[in-house]
Design a protein around this motif. Structure first.
Motif, PDB file in Angstrom:
ATOM      1  N   ALA A 498      16.925 -70.868  62.923  1.00  0.00           N
ATOM      2  CA  ALA A 498      17.774 -70.643  64.071  1.00  0.00           C
ATOM      3  C   ALA A 498      19.023 -71.519  63.820  1.00  0.00           C
ATOM      4  O   ALA A 498      18.950 -72.594  63.090  1.00  0.00           O
ATOM      5  N   ILE A 499      20.445 -71.032  64.515  1.00  0.00           N
ATOM      6  CA  ILE A 499      21.490 -71.949  64.281  1.00  0.00           C
ATOM      7  C   ILE A 499      22.115 -72.178  65.677  1.00  0.00           C
ATOM      8  O   ILE A 499      22.069 -71.447  66.506  1.00  0.00           O
ATOM      9  N   ALA A 500      22.552 -73.349  65.922  1.00  0.00           N
ATOM     10  CA  ALA A 500      23.381 -73.745  67.149  1.00  0.00           C
ATOM     11  C   ALA A 500      24.371 -74.842  66.583  1.00  0.00           C
ATOM     12  O   ALA A 500      23.934 -75.641  66.004  1.00  0.00           O
ATOM     13  N   GLY A 502      26.572 -75.117  64.469  1.00  0.00           N
ATOM     14  CA  GLY A 502      26.652 -75.130  63.036  1.00  0.00           C
ATOM     15  C   GLY A 502      25.553 -75.865  62.359  1.00  0.00           C
ATOM     16  O   GLY A 502      25.378 -75.957  60.995  1.00  0.00           O
ATOM     17  N   LYS A 503      24.246 -76.164  62.900  1.00  0.00           N
ATOM     18  CA  LYS A 503      23.407 -76.921  62.424  1.00  0.00           C
ATOM     19  C   LYS A 503      22.524 -75.715  62.553  1.00  0.00           C
ATOM     20  O   LYS A 503      21.831 -75.335  63.432  1.00  0.00           O
ATOM     21  N   VAL A 504      21.582 -75.616  61.206  1.00  0.00           N
ATOM     22  CA  VAL A 504      20.309 -74.725  61.125  1.00  0.00           C
ATOM     23  C   VAL A 504      19.217 -75.510  61.160  1.00  0.00           C
ATOM     24  O   VAL A 504      19.149 -76.609  60.453  1.00  0.00           O
ATOM     25  N   THR A 505      17.953 -74.889  61.730  1.00  0.00           N
ATOM     26  CA  THR A 505      16.858 -75.569  61.820  1.00  0.00           C
ATOM     27  C   THR A 505      15.949 -74.620  61.400  1.00  0.00           C
ATOM     28  O   THR A 505      15.983 -73.391  61.764  1.00  0.00           O
ATOM     29  N   GLY A 506      14.831 -74.947  60.472  1.00  0.00           N
ATOM     30  CA  GLY A 506      13.843 -74.039  60.190  1.00  0.00           C
ATOM     31  C   GLY A 506      12.448 -74.803  60.205  1.00  0.00           C
ATOM     32  O   GLY A 506      12.409 -75.848  60.078  1.00  0.00           O
ATOM     33  N   ALA A 507      11.289 -73.930  60.327  1.00  0.00           N
ATOM     34  CA  ALA A 507      10.066 -74.479  60.482  1.00  0.00           C
ATOM     35  C   ALA A 507       9.173 -73.401  60.014  1.00  0.00           C
ATOM     36  O   ALA A 507       9.289 -72.152  59.933  1.00  0.00           O
ATOM     37  N   TRP A 508       7.955 -73.831  59.571  1.00  0.00           N
ATOM     38  CA  TRP A 508       6.996 -72.955  58.890  1.00  0.00           C
ATOM     39  C   TRP A 508       5.610 -73.604  59.192  1.00  0.00           C
ATOM     40  O   TRP A 508       5.451 -74.645  59.646  1.00  0.00           O
ATOM     41  N   THR A 536       7.095 -79.623  57.619  1.00  0.00           N
ATOM     42  CA  THR A 536       6.996 -78.236  57.919  1.00  0.00           C
ATOM     43  C   THR A 536       8.228 -77.583  58.658  1.00  0.00           C
ATOM     44  O   THR A 536       8.231 -76.755  59.381  1.00  0.00           O
ATOM     45  N   SER A 537       9.363 -78.356  58.366  1.00  0.00           N
ATOM     46  CA  SER A 537      10.639 -78.288  59.086  1.00  0.00           C
ATOM     47  C   SER A 537      11.665 -78.763  58.205  1.00  0.00           C
ATOM     48  O   SER A 537      11.362 -79.525  57.390  1.00  0.00           O
ATOM     49  N   PHE A 538      13.184 -78.209  58.432  1.00  0.00           N
ATOM     50  CA  PHE A 538      14.329 -78.939  57.843  1.00  0.00           C
ATOM     51  C   PHE A 538      15.546 -78.626  58.559  1.00  0.00           C
ATOM     52  O   PHE A 538      15.440 -78.035  59.690  1.00  0.00           O
ATOM     53  N   GLU A 539      16.312 -79.285  58.472  1.00  0.00           N
ATOM     54  CA  GLU A 539      17.654 -79.242  59.205  1.00  0.00           C
ATOM     55  C   GLU A 539      18.803 -79.083  58.149  1.00  0.00           C
ATOM     56  O   GLU A 539      18.715 -79.772  57.178  1.00  0.00           O
ATOM     57  N   ASP A 540      19.803 -78.353  58.463  1.00  0.00           N
ATOM     58  CA  ASP A 540      20.958 -78.344  57.704  1.00  0.00           C
ATOM     59  C   ASP A 540      22.244 -78.056  58.423  1.00  0.00           C
ATOM     60  O   ASP A 540      22.312 -77.117  59.306  1.00  0.00           O
ATOM     61  N   GLN A 541      23.356 -78.798  57.906  1.00  0.00           N
ATOM     62  CA  GLN A 541      24.660 -78.561  58.635  1.00  0.00           C
ATOM     63  C   GLN A 541      25.378 -77.459  57.898  1.00  0.00           C
ATOM     64  O   GLN A 541      25.596 -77.809  56.540  1.00  0.00           O
ATOM     65  N   VAL A 542      25.859 -76.467  58.145  1.00  0.00           N
ATOM     66  CA  VAL A 542      26.771 -75.520  57.525  1.00  0.00           C
ATOM     67  C   VAL A 542      28.068 -75.253  58.503  1.00  0.00           C
ATOM     68  O   VAL A 542      28.387 -75.769  59.406  1.00  0.00           O
ATOM     69  N   VAL A 573      22.510 -66.023  61.022  1.00  0.00           N
ATOM     70  CA  VAL A 573      23.756 -65.216  61.195  1.00  0.00           C
ATOM     71  C   VAL A 573      24.491 -65.818  62.392  1.00  0.00           C
ATOM     72  O   VAL A 573      24.010 -66.122  63.601  1.00  0.00           O
ATOM     73  N   ASP A 574      25.735 -66.480  62.010  1.00  0.00           N
ATOM     74  CA  ASP A 574      26.710 -66.859  63.164  1.00  0.00           C
ATOM     75  C   ASP A 574      27.692 -65.700  63.337  1.00  0.00           C
ATOM     76  O   ASP A 574      28.576 -65.722  62.414  1.00  0.00           O
ATOM     77  N   GLU A 575      27.389 -64.826  64.523  1.00  0.00           N
ATOM     78  CA  GLU A 575      28.563 -63.789  64.663  1.00  0.00           C
ATOM     79  C   GLU A 575      30.074 -64.321  64.845  1.00  0.00           C
ATOM     80  O   GLU A 575      30.816 -63.319  65.037  1.00  0.00           O
ATOM     81  N   ASN A 576      29.983 -65.537  65.040  1.00  0.00           N
ATOM     82  CA  ASN A 576      31.472 -65.890  65.202  1.00  0.00           C
ATOM     83  C   ASN A 576      32.334 -66.151  63.756  1.00  0.00           C
ATOM     84  O   ASN A 576      33.652 -66.627  64.040  1.00  0.00           O
ATOM     85  N   CYS A 577      31.589 -65.983  62.828  1.00  0.00           N
ATOM     86  CA  CYS A 577      32.487 -66.252  61.387  1.00  0.00           C
ATOM     87  C   CYS A 577      32.241 -64.905  60.551  1.00  0.00           C
ATOM     88  O   CYS A 577      31.724 -63.983  60.795  1.00  0.00           O
ATOM     89  N   ARG A 578      33.047 -64.957  59.475  1.00  0.00           N
ATOM     90  CA  ARG A 578      33.255 -64.056  58.792  1.00  0.00           C
ATOM     91  C   ARG A 578      32.335 -64.131  57.268  1.00  0.00           C
ATOM     92  O   ARG A 578      31.663 -65.291  57.126  1.00  0.00           O
ATOM     93  N   PHE A 579      31.927 -62.978  56.900  1.00  0.00           N
ATOM     94  CA  PHE A 579      31.427 -62.969  55.312  1.00  0.00           C
ATOM     95  C   PHE A 579      32.100 -63.839  54.398  1.00  0.00           C
ATOM     96  O   PHE A 579      33.488 -63.540  54.140  1.00  0.00           O
ATOM     97  N   ASP A 580      31.507 -64.582  53.532  1.00  0.00           N
ATOM     98  CA  ASP A 580      32.009 -64.895  52.378  1.00  0.00           C
ATOM     99  C   ASP A 580      32.120 -63.997  51.209  1.00  0.00           C
ATOM    100  O   ASP A 580      31.366 -62.862  51.359  1.00  0.00           O
TER     101      ASP A 580
END
Length: 885
Positions: A498-500, A502-508, A536-542, A573-580
């Motif tokens: 999930a993204i909020a 600009g920070k992405v969190t992942g879990a498994w 069982t999780s990670f965080e990433d700033q994009v 997916v951040d719908e406020n941004c454009r594709f690279d």
């Protein structure tokens, strides 16, 4: 060239069509080679095969009744791979593929007109080779007759399988070789259920060993077992080739040398299932011959543990080196494990059933990039739940305590429900796809299964009799595994992201009964770092990225690690941004890397996961494996891809498609791709899985870019101008490229529209547009191509406002003393038209244009557009744009 050959070649053929008087019958010269149902081709040895033509006609005038054998399928429609070397051909040569891949076939059910051929040739004694290729139907059985005598009463082949039948010393005394290919149904031909006879090619050479085509390798190894457990292997000897000997191998180990004239061997194996291999050696100067292989089953011996069975398919070795014994094709019970052969008598190959998507089988310890691992799931043995026959397996194994794993892959029917019983106990009274752990794939594990009488029983039953309305009660099974007792192992799984802000969190979920020493974390293919074993999780700033694709790879250096190479995946997916750029999208399926290492974002994991369809009802349908096994390697290679690569197959086999006849209001298949204003190169990829009569129109940025899209005009293209036309057919990958697409409003618009009025040479129109994949590149350029792009960098930004200032006040800026000159090669369509900078349309290029652009960039104003008035550069040595003249 003989006159008969000339009649069907190029301009001579056209000339003859104009003649009013009939010509006398001509004889074909021998050797004679005919490609049935296709064009004239030259094979890998430089030999010419005359084309029998596509369609119901009789181009060579060899069918006494044109209605017999009136149907054809082209290479693109029929060929799905196979090994051609045993017949002296090259599997990679397009001409050789054509010879086997096109067929002329007869509808043996719908009419009573036999499939007869009369080949006018000189009298003499001949060797006749008939070539066959089966793509779909192992229950197809037919007989072959030459000169009125049955020479083979029962011909059949498995799916995607080439074959040849050779008949020597066929005497022709009436200047016509008669051939008939007739259906043979059960009981005359056991298992015969398809009455449509087929023929790929014919070869006629003089009898004896004078022609190279007479050279034939040894073939037909069969290894039956008698009541005493003795295997007697027999085979047909080679013809016109000198063998110096054979090596006999059992399960890969050389056990005996045999003389060159041998045609049988005997052996007493110690295992229930044994694989034999005969490796021939030939005299110097002779062409090499392939090894002969065949399995043997000794019913009096139990299976070894671990036992792995590939249901409905061949024996395969998975990526860990583990053998999965094939339980064969439809009907007969080769392994002798089904008490009732009629129960579970149906099978489907991966070409018929499909393959699991990438990432679907990893949690079970498989790798969906490995062909054998995917094929283990792709073949199935299934049962007609509506009959009285029980789908029962009795597996002879030593007494003991076992873990039993049953594997399932559902390619069509989420409404399928059935029961599973093991050792007489109901393990699952209502198994359906809803219980599967991965998309379309599932594993049912039964721990502590006790065997005391030497037989492990597995029974698959319909949900009820009769089957409840709306349900499918035909039980299926992809594979079965019997292991020593213990809990099942499961790899880490179910990564979600999930993204909020600009920070992405992942879990498994952590794995079960596997040891993980750490994890690697990737974003868009780049390694971000490693995580500890207990993570069982990670965080990433994009930054502001439209889509970010993450992969988490479990690690362990143990060569027996249960999950080697597994990567859990997710996309945010951040719908406020454009594709690279570059942008690549895999329509209708998951994210995947192609054979060149490029990432294609998956569009098929939800209604609109990338947020690119303004109306989700347009293009709402997806098929994850549209083409299945019908893959044409040459078409992939022509576009720089590899048909054997799992990523390429996934990207170009899946589709997102639109129902072109929406009612009451049509809903367009529309895509809006958020990109920076600029100039782009757009490629759309298509792989037609069924319907060469499918037509559509492509609209890009509001203008029709292609008014008639079909398999006829893909790159590479089919031959729509042949007589009759030859469609590309299923599995033929094509591309349409649209360069210099100008996007000024920050969204690349693409629409795929039905075209019921398009031209179709075969008749009838399919109006449902499809799209397999798309690729978008930004075109950087110093030319003035984009409205408002005063600094010529291919995009719009504050530097363009400064560019207008520099144009208005030359030399004003201290760091740029030289006046800015407009280039002579500027303009959307060529040299000299500077109207692209008149973005407010007032006929001038001045500060009002800079203000207009600033309002667009910073306050949401109207996007820049090219002015209407032509403007020519003031420099006298510049050629004016044609629109200015």
């Amino acid at each position: 060239m003989s006159l008969r050959h000339a009649l069907f070649s190029g301009s001579v053929f056209l000339l003859i069509l104009c003649l009013c008087a009939p010509l006398p019958a001509q004889l074909f010269p021998v050797p004679l080679r005919i490609n049935m149902g296709g064009p004239e081709v030259v094979d890998s040895q430089g030999r010419v095969w005359l084309g029998d033509g596509f369609g119901p006609g009789d181009a060579l005038n060899i069918r006494p009744d044109d209605a017999g054998g009136a149907n054809t399928l082209s290479l693109g429609q029929w060929f799905c791979g196979g090994v051609l070397e045993p017949f002296g051909f090259n599997s990679a040569h397009p001409g050789d593929q054509e010879i086997f891949g096109s067929i002329r076939w007869d509808d043996g059910n719908a009419d009573a007109i036999p499939y007869l051929l009369e080949l006018p040739i000189p009298n003499g004694s001949y060797l006749v080779n008939l070539y066959f290729y089966e793509n779909c139907c192992p229950n197809r059985h037919y007989s072959a007759s030459l000169e009125g005598a049955v020479v083979d009463p029962d011909i059949s082949h498995g799916g995607c399988t080439p074959g040849r039948r050779s008949f020597d010393n066929i005497a022709v005394a009436d200047e016509s070789l008669s051939i008939s290919i007739l259906p043979c149904l059960d009981p005359a031909c056991p298992g015969g259920g398809d009455a449509n006879s087929i023929l790929s090619a014919i070869e006629v050479v003089v009898a004896g060993c004078g022609d190279p085509a007479a050279k034939q390798c040894a073939s037909g190894l069969a290894c039956p077992t008698d009541a005493a457990g003795v295997v007697t292997g027999t085979w047909s000897p080679g013809k016109c080739i000198t063998y110096t000997g054979y090596e006999l191998r059992r399960d890969g180990e050389m056990i005996q040398n045999l003389p060159g004239d041998a045609t049988q061997f005997t052996d007493t194996p110690a295992n229930r299932y044994t694989e034999y291999e005969l490796v021939p050696a030939v005299a110097a100067g002779e062409p090499p011959c392939p090894a002969l292989r065949a399995p043997a089953v000794s019913p009096g011996i139990p299976f070894e543990i671990p036992l792995r069975l590939n249901m409905g398919g061949p024996t395969l070795v998975d990526r860990k080196g583990q053998k999965w014994i094939g339980d064969g094709g439809p009907g007969a019970d080769f392994l002798q494990i089904r008490p009732d052969d009629a129960g579970g008598s149906f099978t489907l190959t991966p070409a018929q059933w499909g393959l699991p998507p990438l990432g679907a089988i990893e949690r079970f310890g498989f790798n969906s990039s490995h062909s054998a691992d995917r094929e283990i799931f792709g073949s199935i043995r299934w049962d007609n739940g509506g009959d009285m026959n029980s789908y029962q397996l009795d597996l002879p194994v030593p007494n003991g305590d076992y873990l039993v794993n049953l594997y399932f892959f559902e390619a069509c029917c989420p409404q399928r429900h059935f029961q599973v019983h093991v050792q007489g106990q109901a393990i699952d009274a209502d198994l359906s796809m809803a219980e599967y752990q991965s998309p379309n794939t599932g594993r049912l594990s039964v721990e502590n299964t006790m065997v005391t009488g030497g037989l492990l029983n597995v029974t698959l039953l319909p949900l009820a009799a009769p089957c409840p309305a709306g349900l499918d009660c035909n039980a299926i099974l992809s594979a079965l595994e019997v292991l020593p007792s213990g809990p099942p192992s499961t790899c880490p799984n179910s990564l979600s992201c999930a993204i909020a802000d600009g920070k992405v969190t992942g879990a498994w979920n952590a794995g079960e009964n596997v040891i993980v020493t750490g994890y690697k974390l990737y974003r868009n293919g780049a390694l971000l770092g490693t995580l500890p074993a207990n993570a069982t999780s990670f965080e990433d700033q994009v930054g502001c990225q439209r889509a970010s694709f993450y992969e988490v790879e479990p690690l362990n250096d143990d060569p027996d690690f249960f999950c080697p190479g597994q990567r859990m995946t997710c996309t945010v997916v951040d719908e406020n941004c454009r594709f690279d750029m570059p942008l690549r999208i895999n329509m209708g399926s998951v994210s995947a890397y192609d054979s060149q290492g490029n990432l294609w974002l998956g569009d098929g994991t939800g209604p609109d996961p990338l947020g690119i369809r303004p109306n989700d009802a347009g293009g709402a349908n997806i098929i994850g494996d549209f083409v299945g096994g019908n893959t044409k390697p040459a078409s992939y290679a022509a576009l720089g891809f590899d048909a054997s690569n799992a990523g390429d197959r996934t990207i170009f086999n899946s589709i997102r498609w639109d129902f072109g006849a929406d009612v009451p209001v049509p809903i367009d298949y529309a895509l809006e791709l958020p990109v920076a204003p600029g100039v782009y190169d757009v490629s759309l990829y298509f792989n037609e899985g069924c319907c060469p009569n499918r037509h559509a129109q492509i609209e890009i940025e509001g203008a029709i870019a292609d008014d008639d899209v079909s398999a006829w005009d893909f790159d590479p293209a089919a031959d729509r101008f042949a007589v009759p036309p030859i469609p590309a057919g299923p599995g033929f990958l094509g591309r349409l490229n649209f360069p210099n697409i100008v996007v000024g409003d920050g969204s690349l618009s693409i629409r795929l529209l039905p075209c019921p009025t398009c031209f179709e040479p075969l008749g009838g129109i399919d109006t449902n547009p499809i799209l397999n994949a798309l690729e978008v590149f930004h075109i950087p350029s110093e030319e003035l191509q984009l409205a408002g792009d005063s600094d010529r960098d291919g995009s719009l930004g504050i530097s363009d406002i400064i560019g207008y200032l520099k144009l208005q006040f030359p030399g004003f800026f201290l760091l740029d003393r030289q006046p800015t000159e407009l280039p002579c090669d500027g303009g959307l369509a060529g040299a000299g038209n500077l109207a692209v900078l008149d973005i407010n349309g007032d006929g001038r290029i001045d500060m009002s244009d800079a203000i207009y652009e600033a309002m667009y960039l910073f306050t949401g104003g109207r996007p820049p557009v090219q002015g209407l008035k032509c403007m020519v550069p003031p420099s006298g040595n510049c050629k004016a744009h044609p629109s200015c003249q």
